[in-house]
Design an enzyme around this catalytic site. Structure first.
Site, PDB file in Angstrom:
ATOM      1  N   TYR A 109       0.831  -1.146  -0.088  1.00 22.22           N
ATOM      2  CA  TYR A 109       0.056   0.263  -0.017  1.00 22.22           C
ATOM      3  C   TYR A 109       0.991   1.228  -0.709  1.00 22.22           C
ATOM      4  CZ  TYR A 109      -3.471   3.079   1.474  1.00 22.22           C
ATOM      5  OH  TYR A 109      -4.122   4.518   1.421  1.00 22.22           O
ATOM      6  N   TRP A 111       1.325   5.616  -1.817  1.00 21.85           N
ATOM      7  CA  TRP A 111       0.833   6.739  -2.898  1.00 21.85           C
ATOM      8  C   TRP A 111       2.108   6.633  -3.601  1.00 21.85           C
ATOM      9  CZ3 TRP A 111      -2.973  11.205  -3.229  1.00 21.85           C
ATOM     10  CH2 TRP A 111      -3.429  11.264  -2.811  1.00 21.85           C
TER      11      TRP A 111
HETATM   12  N1  LIG Z   1      -1.851  18.244   2.206  1.00 26.65           N
HETATM   13  C1  LIG Z   1      -2.319  17.075   2.055  1.00 26.65           C
HETATM   14  N2  LIG Z   1      -3.612  17.205   1.998  1.00 26.65           N
HETATM   15  C2  LIG Z   1      -3.593  15.946   1.675  1.00 26.65           C
HETATM   16  C3  LIG Z   1      -2.980  15.066   1.912  1.00 26.65           C
HETATM   17  C4  LIG Z   1      -1.403  15.115   2.637  1.00 26.65           C
HETATM   18  O1  LIG Z   1      -1.435  14.610   3.294  1.00 26.65           O
HETATM   19  N3  LIG Z   1      -1.099  16.826   2.632  1.00 26.65           N
HETATM   20  N4  LIG Z   1      -2.985  13.513   2.077  1.00 26.65           N
HETATM   21  C5  LIG Z   1      -4.848  13.311   1.356  1.00 26.65           C
HETATM   22  C6  LIG Z   1      -5.044  12.362   1.624  1.00 26.65           C
HETATM   23  S1  LIG Z   1      -4.122  10.505   1.214  1.00 26.65           S
HETATM   24  C7  LIG Z   1      -6.484  12.014   2.600  1.00 26.65           C
HETATM   25  S2  LIG Z   1      -7.125  10.468   2.096  1.00 26.65           S
HETATM   26  C8  LIG Z   1      -7.619  13.146   2.449  1.00 26.65           C
HETATM   27  C9  LIG Z   1      -7.836  13.013   3.644  1.00 26.65           C
HETATM   28  O2  LIG Z   1      -8.627  14.040   3.941  1.00 26.65           O
HETATM   29  P1  LIG Z   1      -9.572  13.637   5.392  1.00 26.65           P
HETATM   30  O3  LIG Z   1      -9.636  12.659   6.385  1.00 26.65           O
HETATM   31  O4  LIG Z   1     -10.980  14.399   5.681  1.00 26.65           O
HETATM   32  O5  LIG Z   1      -8.003  14.495   6.500  1.00 26.65           O
HETATM   33  P2  LIG Z   1      -8.166  15.020   7.220  1.00 26.65           P
HETATM   34  O6  LIG Z   1      -7.217  16.119   7.695  1.00 26.65           O
HETATM   35  O7  LIG Z   1      -6.857  13.572   8.026  1.00 26.65           O
HETATM   36  O8  LIG Z   1      -8.920  15.034   8.160  1.00 26.65           O
HETATM   37  C10 LIG Z   1      -9.526  16.644   8.483  1.00 26.65           C
HETATM   38  C11 LIG Z   1     -10.051  17.319   9.242  1.00 26.65           C
HETATM   39  O9  LIG Z   1     -11.301  16.292  10.277  1.00 26.65           O
HETATM   40  C12 LIG Z   1     -11.190  17.236  11.540  1.00 26.65           C
HETATM   41  N5  LIG Z   1     -12.097  15.794  12.638  1.00 26.65           N
HETATM   42  C13 LIG Z   1     -11.113  14.883  12.843  1.00 26.65           C
HETATM   43  N6  LIG Z   1     -11.666  14.309  13.784  1.00 26.65           N
HETATM   44  C14 LIG Z   1     -12.920  14.540  14.210  1.00 26.65           C
HETATM   45  C15 LIG Z   1     -14.524  14.326  14.151  1.00 26.65           C
HETATM   46  O10 LIG Z   1     -14.371  13.362  15.262  1.00 26.65           O
HETATM   47  N7  LIG Z   1     -14.892  15.024  13.962  1.00 26.65           N
HETATM   48  C16 LIG Z   1     -15.639  16.401  13.425  1.00 26.65           C
HETATM   49  N8  LIG Z   1     -16.101  16.840  12.904  1.00 26.65           N
HETATM   50  N9  LIG Z   1     -14.207  16.415  12.500  1.00 26.65           N
HETATM   51  C17 LIG Z   1     -12.351  15.755  12.619  1.00 26.65           C
HETATM   52  C18 LIG Z   1      -9.904  16.879  11.540  1.00 26.65           C
HETATM   53  O11 LIG Z   1      -9.435  18.535  12.555  1.00 26.65           O
HETATM   54  C19 LIG Z   1      -8.921  17.802  10.141  1.00 26.65           C
HETATM   55  O12 LIG Z   1      -8.211  18.861   9.924  1.00 26.65           O
HETATM   56  O13 LIG Z   1      -6.424  14.194   2.159  1.00 26.65           O
HETATM   57  C20 LIG Z   1      -5.403  14.247   1.273  1.00 26.65           C
HETATM   58  N10 LIG Z   1      -5.600  15.649   1.163  1.00 26.65           N
HETATM   59  N1  LIG Z   2      -2.992   8.258  12.601  1.00 24.32           N
HETATM   60  C1  LIG Z   2      -2.798   8.733  10.980  1.00 24.32           C
HETATM   61  N2  LIG Z   2      -2.271   7.606   9.695  1.00 24.32           N
HETATM   62  C2  LIG Z   2      -2.534   8.017   8.910  1.00 24.32           C
HETATM   63  C3  LIG Z   2      -3.165   8.979   8.270  1.00 24.32           C
HETATM   64  C4  LIG Z   2      -3.986   9.682   9.315  1.00 24.32           C
HETATM   65  O1  LIG Z   2      -5.081  10.257   9.307  1.00 24.32           O
HETATM   66  N3  LIG Z   2      -3.930   9.140  10.775  1.00 24.32           N
HETATM   67  N4  LIG Z   2      -3.534   8.674   7.172  1.00 24.32           N
HETATM   68  C5  LIG Z   2      -3.613   7.825   6.099  1.00 24.32           C
HETATM   69  C6  LIG Z   2      -3.777   7.732   4.797  1.00 24.32           C
HETATM   70  S1  LIG Z   2      -5.747   8.411   4.044  1.00 24.32           S
HETATM   71  C7  LIG Z   2      -3.139   7.622   3.971  1.00 24.32           C
HETATM   72  S2  LIG Z   2      -3.683   7.891   2.122  1.00 24.32           S
HETATM   73  C8  LIG Z   2      -1.709   6.738   4.440  1.00 24.32           C
HETATM   74  C9  LIG Z   2      -0.344   7.244   3.102  1.00 24.32           C
HETATM   75  O2  LIG Z   2       0.243   6.337   3.026  1.00 24.32           O
HETATM   76  P1  LIG Z   2       2.152   6.217   2.648  1.00 24.32           P
HETATM   77  O3  LIG Z   2       0.670   5.739   1.458  1.00 24.32           O
HETATM   78  O4  LIG Z   2       2.344   5.313   2.723  1.00 24.32           O
HETATM   79  O5  LIG Z   2       2.261   7.000   2.461  1.00 24.32           O
HETATM   80  P2  LIG Z   2       3.767   8.195   1.805  1.00 24.32           P
HETATM   81  O6  LIG Z   2       4.351   9.312   2.531  1.00 24.32           O
HETATM   82  O7  LIG Z   2       3.042   8.515   0.383  1.00 24.32           O
HETATM   83  O8  LIG Z   2       4.250   7.302   1.119  1.00 24.32           O
HETATM   84  C10 LIG Z   2       4.499   6.863  -0.150  1.00 24.32           C
HETATM   85  C11 LIG Z   2       6.473   6.670  -0.424  1.00 24.32           C
HETATM   86  O9  LIG Z   2       6.187   6.179  -1.538  1.00 24.32           O
HETATM   87  C12 LIG Z   2       7.536   6.317  -2.075  1.00 24.32           C
HETATM   88  N5  LIG Z   2       7.938   6.897  -3.261  1.00 24.32           N
HETATM   89  C13 LIG Z   2       7.800   7.892  -4.102  1.00 24.32           C
HETATM   90  N6  LIG Z   2       7.974   7.474  -5.562  1.00 24.32           N
HETATM   91  C14 LIG Z   2       8.281   6.627  -5.517  1.00 24.32           C
HETATM   92  C15 LIG Z   2       8.759   5.495  -6.988  1.00 24.32           C
HETATM   93  O10 LIG Z   2       8.685   6.029  -7.536  1.00 24.32           O
HETATM   94  N7  LIG Z   2       9.121   4.630  -6.617  1.00 24.32           N
HETATM   95  C16 LIG Z   2       9.313   3.567  -5.436  1.00 24.32           C
HETATM   96  N8  LIG Z   2       9.594   2.305  -5.847  1.00 24.32           N
HETATM   97  N9  LIG Z   2       9.070   4.357  -4.174  1.00 24.32           N
HETATM   98  C17 LIG Z   2       7.901   6.097  -3.810  1.00 24.32           C
HETATM   99  C18 LIG Z   2       7.782   7.930  -1.467  1.00 24.32           C
HETATM  100  O11 LIG Z   2       9.484   7.796  -0.733  1.00 24.32           O
HETATM  101  C19 LIG Z   2       7.150   7.978   0.389  1.00 24.32           C
HETATM  102  O12 LIG Z   2       8.357   7.142   1.215  1.00 24.32           O
HETATM  103  O13 LIG Z   2      -1.128   7.140   5.760  1.00 24.32           O
HETATM  104  C20 LIG Z   2      -2.836   6.966   6.435  1.00 24.32           C
HETATM  105  N10 LIG Z   2      -1.700   6.872   7.649  1.00 24.32           N
HETATM  106 MO   LIG Z   3      -5.074   8.864   1.991  1.00 30.49          MO
END
Ligand SMILES: Nc1nc2c(c(=O)[nH]1)N[C@H]1C(S)=C(S)[C@@H](COP(=O)(O)OP(=O)(O)OC[C@H]3O[C@@H](n4cnc5c(=O)[nH]c(N)nc54)[C@H](O)[C@@H]3O)O[C@H]1N2
Ligand SMILES: Nc1nc2c(c(=O)[nH]1)N[C@H]1C(S)=C(S)[C@@H](COP(=O)(O)OP(=O)(O)OC[C@H]3O[C@@H](n4cnc5c(=O)[nH]c(N)nc54)[C@H](O)[C@@H]3O)O[C@H]1N2
Ligand SMILES: [Mo]
Length: 806
Positions: A109, A111
């Site tokens: 898993y 991104w």
């Molecule tokens: N800059 C940036 N943007 C991203 C990402 C990133 O790593 N960096 N990751 C991307 C990815 S993979 C995903 S899946 C999305 C995730 O999208 P989300 O999961 O929606 O994003 P988060 O920032 O984790 O959470 C959004 C807000 O929900 C609020 N929240 C937390 N718990 C609760 C609760 O119990 N109730 C309510 N009402 N609010 C709550 C928090 O204040 C938090 O700031 O974001 C994407 N966008």
């Molecule tokens: N506590 C907590 N944990 C969370 C979340 C949260 O809200 N709270 N959010 C969750 C969510 S929504 C998500 S989506 C996950 C994200 O979790 P990940 O998707 O595992 O996080 P990334 O840091 O995007 O990891 C991608 C990795 O791929 C590597 N990479 C980039 N390009 C390449 C390439 O071309 N080849 C190879 N081999 N490697 C490459 C980067 O260096 C990086 O280390 O985290 C989750 N974890």
């Molecule tokens: Mo995500």
């Protein structure tokens, strides 16, 4: 401008120029709000964090008894590419031969990076399928609970995350948007695969200028952009379902629920109403009841319910709400509330899941398919819900439930990862460390020395997109971008494609894996899918070389028809929802029939406690572990923009002034956050934007244990996953619950241990390792190891790979 070449990333299209050892990056001129995350990119070219040569963990290489216990604390030995490829091939042969593909975990898993061909997950899945298959993972960390609950109650996931309410409809028609979890524009900076125009801010402003009202339900005030003046309902984390029930109760009490809609478009409302009004359990889910749980006044709840019933109202539920205990419930209850308002399918009204969480959600649908590499078919049926990885590694053979199936964890001997960082994404990192000591072998392709790389046995240096040509294109983005190589591979990094090709060759499967195509041939072949559709639709359809020269290509969008919800509303008999009943399932017989005690036939409030474990309530503060504004997950935490936001080298943690005062914490202090699972250091930012009793520590600071050899170690840098719980949302979806946890915080007295994670690695020479211990594996100078004798060149007969690596 001529020397700038087009490129793309998950956080925006850009162009770049590499000159005199430094990389300059400019946002795409058509992007109205380019992301500051572009500022992390230049570090890719020369950071000491880049992995420069294949490296093998010493204990694994030497076969020391019990060496797996050293994962995360061992030295690494750099080796040549042919040696590394031989070791990987031999080990894969051993494991496939002795245990079969059911012993190989290739879920992998993550991104990784933008780019349709070099997409690491597609590459690794294709590769492992050529070898005989692998145990896979299903769903995502993003929306593990929603992906399972929505198809039962509303229809296929993409119908309500993709083909749902658009920004145009909101700008045009919404009068009230109630956003559970908000729409922080930091999140819309990003979209998987790329985003050529950041429009969310503009669209929200447009709607707001027309007079639309926005309600932010969140523990954090900045989960909405300041310009739209959202009204902030500061909620206690994890209690949205109680608030939604209170709103539903207020609607029924005032006779404001839409009986006609409920009769024609939903099933099971009566059973839900019995629960809502306390006929089944003696507890009325009244606004007063809700208020006690969620911390929002009963009057406000009643008032909001009335307003919602009198306006064109859109309810949005963020991903974050379902990344928590019983995360299925807020997603489902949001649907029920929208159904009670009777607005599902109306322009700018109804229900939208995850709007605002990613930059392309709410944009129009693409009218043509995108280039996609075939992953072939996986003959292995075994899978896990993605967030159950530590459970799987720790408890092979154990039974668990998932979406109506009784399953068992497979017995994994080898873990192979490319393009993800489990030590970023998984919860309870001390537990994950224990789990990562179980397999016989862990192989990782990485661009940088992430914590996952530092726990692997074989680490293979992968190129980033800057070092290769690719096609940039993403769902709902109307711009295809020629991602042109900007720099030479750093060190001896190789494309994932090239690495897998060379290993496949050692299995006699080179041709099957590569189909005898160079990467460039793959790009033009994959491009044909889109081109054929463009031709069929009568659109501009240049050949690949013309596209490449131009640097970009506009793709057509479909007209916004309101999606499956609109069609269903207009004619439910002709366009039923794809649920068992064809209607919105307020009561789901299917889910009820699974017999789970943590997810039953209709949405309900599950008080925290049972799942959380008795020790949770000892820790008074809620910790919100949300997405970082300064990077994508853990990616490029070593980049300039991300590092500019650290305080004294640590990740900032926000705390409400009253909570800080109670603990003698001042702005900028180093604080220790702790609970029963672990602890970390972070730097305090005192902020009124965090609700009383709530702290916020974003994910993504690279995990750095103060003592890598200890069973339980403090993270000195500020990674919240050392604190989060590793339990599934429920037996239905088994999704990640990483968003929320409970902690206590204190000022860290004395000299805090230094943060050294960005200092780089040193390595043992093959010669050195037979002597007594030499380098420490974690010491300061990244350049020391570069003196090693120059490696044998990988023998490549594949012309393109030669070309890419002159
Ligand atoms: N800059 C940036 N943007 C991203 C990402 C990133 O790593 N960096 N990751 C991307 C990815 S993979 C995903 S899946 C999305 C995730 O999208 P989300 O999961 O929606 O994003 P988060 O920032 O984790 O959470 C959004 C807000 O929900 C609020 N929240 C937390 N718990 C609760 C609760 O119990 N109730 C309510 N009402 N609010 C709550 C928090 O204040 C938090 O700031 O974001 C994407 N966008
Ligand atoms: N506590 C907590 N944990 C969370 C979340 C949260 O809200 N709270 N959010 C969750 C969510 S929504 C998500 S989506 C996950 C994200 O979790 P990940 O998707 O595992 O996080 P990334 O840091 O995007 O990891 C991608 C990795 O791929 C590597 N990479 C980039 N390009 C390449 C390439 O071309 N080849 C190879 N081999 N490697 C490459 C980067 O260096 C990086 O280390 O985290 C989750 N974890
Ligand atoms: Mo995500």
């Amino acid at each position: 401008m001529k020397s700038f070449k087009t490129h793309s990333s998950h956080w925006g299209a850009f162009s770049g120029r590499y000159e005199n050892g430094s990389l300059e990056v400019r946002p795409h001129p058509g992007d109205p709000h380019p992301s500051p995350l572009l500022g992390n990119i230049p570090a890719i070219a020369n950071s000491p964090m880049r992995i420069r040569r294949p490296a093998i963990r010493r204990g694994w290489l030497e076969g020391t008894p019990g060496h797996a216990q050293n994962r995360g604390a061992d030295d690494y030995v750099e080796v040549s590419w042919p040696r590394a490829a031989d070791l990987v091939a031999k080990e894969l042969q051993r494991v496939y031969g002795n245990f079969g593909p059911e012993a190989v975990f290739g879920g992998s898993y993550g991104w990784s990076s933008a780019g349709r061909f070099h997409h690491a997950q597609s590459q690794i899945h294709r590769f492992l399928n050529v070898l005989g298959g692998y145990v896979s993972s299903v769903n995502t960390y993003s929306s593990g609970a929603a992906m399972v609950i929505l198809p039962h109650v509303l229809g296929p996931y993409d119908h309500f995350d993709r083909k749902s309410v658009t920004w145009d409809a909101i700008e045009r028609s919404s009068e009230l948007v109630v956003a559970f979890g908000g729409m922080a524009t930091k999140n819309a900076d990003v979209h998987g695969g790329g985003i050529s125009a950041h429009i969310v801010r503009q669209k929200l402003n447009g709607a707001s200028a027309r007079g639309a009202r926005f309600i932010l339900v969140s523990p954090l005030k900045d989960d909405f952009p300041a310009e739209v003046n959202a009204e902030w309902l500061s909620i206690i984390p994890g209690t949205d379902v109680a608030l939604m029930l209170g709103l539903a109760h207020a609607l029924v009490s005032a006779g404001l629920h839409d009986r006609g809609f409920l009769d024609n478009y939903t099933i099971g409302y009566e059973r839900f109403e019995d629960y809502l009004l306390g006929r089944t359990d003696g507890v009325e889910k009244s606004p007063e009841w809700a208020s006690d749980i969620c911390g929002i006044g009963a009057d406000l709840i009643i008032d909001l319910a009335r307003t919602m019933a009198s306006a064109r109202t859109l309810i949005t539920v963020s991903h974050s709400l379902q990344r928590a205990d019983h995360g299925e419930q807020p997603v489902w209850m949001g649907v029920v509330l929208a159904a009670m308002l009777g607005q599902i399918g109306r322009d700018g009204g109804g229900y939208a899941y995850s709007l605002g969480a990613l930059g392309n959600i709410g944009k129009g649908q693409l009218g043509v398919p995108l280039p996609t590499l075939s992953q072939f078919k996986n003959p292995v049926a075994d899978f896990i819900p993605v967030a159950r990885i530590a459970d799987m590694l720790l408890n092979p053979g154990d039974a668990f439930h998932y979406n109506g199936q009784a399953m068992r964890y497979p017995d994994i001997r080898l873990v192979y990862w490319a393009g993800g960082n489990p030590f970023h994404h998984h919860q309870d990192l001390n537990r994950l460390r224990a789990a990562f000591k179980r397999p016989e072998t862990i192989i990782v392709h990485e661009t940088a020395w992430t914590s996952s790389a530092r726990h692997a046995d074989i680490v293979l240096p992968a190129t980033t997109t800057l070092e290769r040509d690719d096609i940039g294109a993403a769902d709902r983005d109307p711009l295809m971008v020629a991602m042109k190589k900007l720099i030479e591979p750093v060190g001896e990094a190789r494309d994932d494609y090239e690495i897998f090709s060379e290993i496949a060759r050692r299995f006699g499967k080179f041709e099957e894996f590569t189909e005898n195509r160079t990467s460039r041939e793959w790009l033009s072949a994959l491009f044909e899918t889109t081109r054929a559709a463009l031709i069929a639709g009568g659109h501009d359809a240049p050949d690949f070389e013309t596209f490449w020269d131009r640097g970009e290509l506009s793709l057509p969008l479909k007209t916004d028809d309101g999606g499956p919800a609109r069609a269903f509303r207009q004619d439910p008999a002709a366009f039923p929802l794809k649920t068992p009943s064809g209607k919105i399932e307020i009561f789901s017989q299917t889910i009820e029939s699974f017999g789970y005690d943590d997810c039953r036939g209709h949405p309900r409030w599950y008080p925290p406690g049972a799942k959380a474990g008795a020790d949770e309530s000892r820790y008074p503060l809620h910790l919100v572990c949300n997405q970082p504004h300064q990077r994508l997950h853990s990616q490029l935490d070593y980049g300039d923009f991300s590092r500019s936001t650290k305080i004294k080298g640590r990740e900032p943690v926000r705390i409400n002034p009253a909570d800080a005062a109670e603990r003698g914490i001042s702005d900028g202090d180093i604080v220790r956050l702790f609970n029963a699972r672990g602890s970390c250091l972070a730097a305090a930012v005192i902020s009124e934007e965090a609700r009383r009793g709530v702290m916020q520590l974003a994910t993504g600071a690279w995990f750095e244990p103060d003592d890598p050899a200890a069973e339980k170690s403090m993270c000195v840098h500020g990674n919240p996953n050392i604190l989060t719980r590793d339990v599934g949302t429920s037996q239905l979806a088994q999704g990640s619950t990483g968003q929320l946890t409970r902690v206590e915080a204190e000022r860290f007295a004395g000299e805090p241990p230094p943060v050294r994670i960005f200092e780089g690695m040193t390595f043992l020479d093959e010669a050195e390792r037979s002597g007594t211990k030499a380098a420490t594996g974690r010491s300061a100078s990244p350049t020391m190891a570069r003196d090693a004798p120059s490696p044998e060149k990988l023998i490549l007969t594949h012309p393109e790979t030669e070309q890419n690596n002159p």
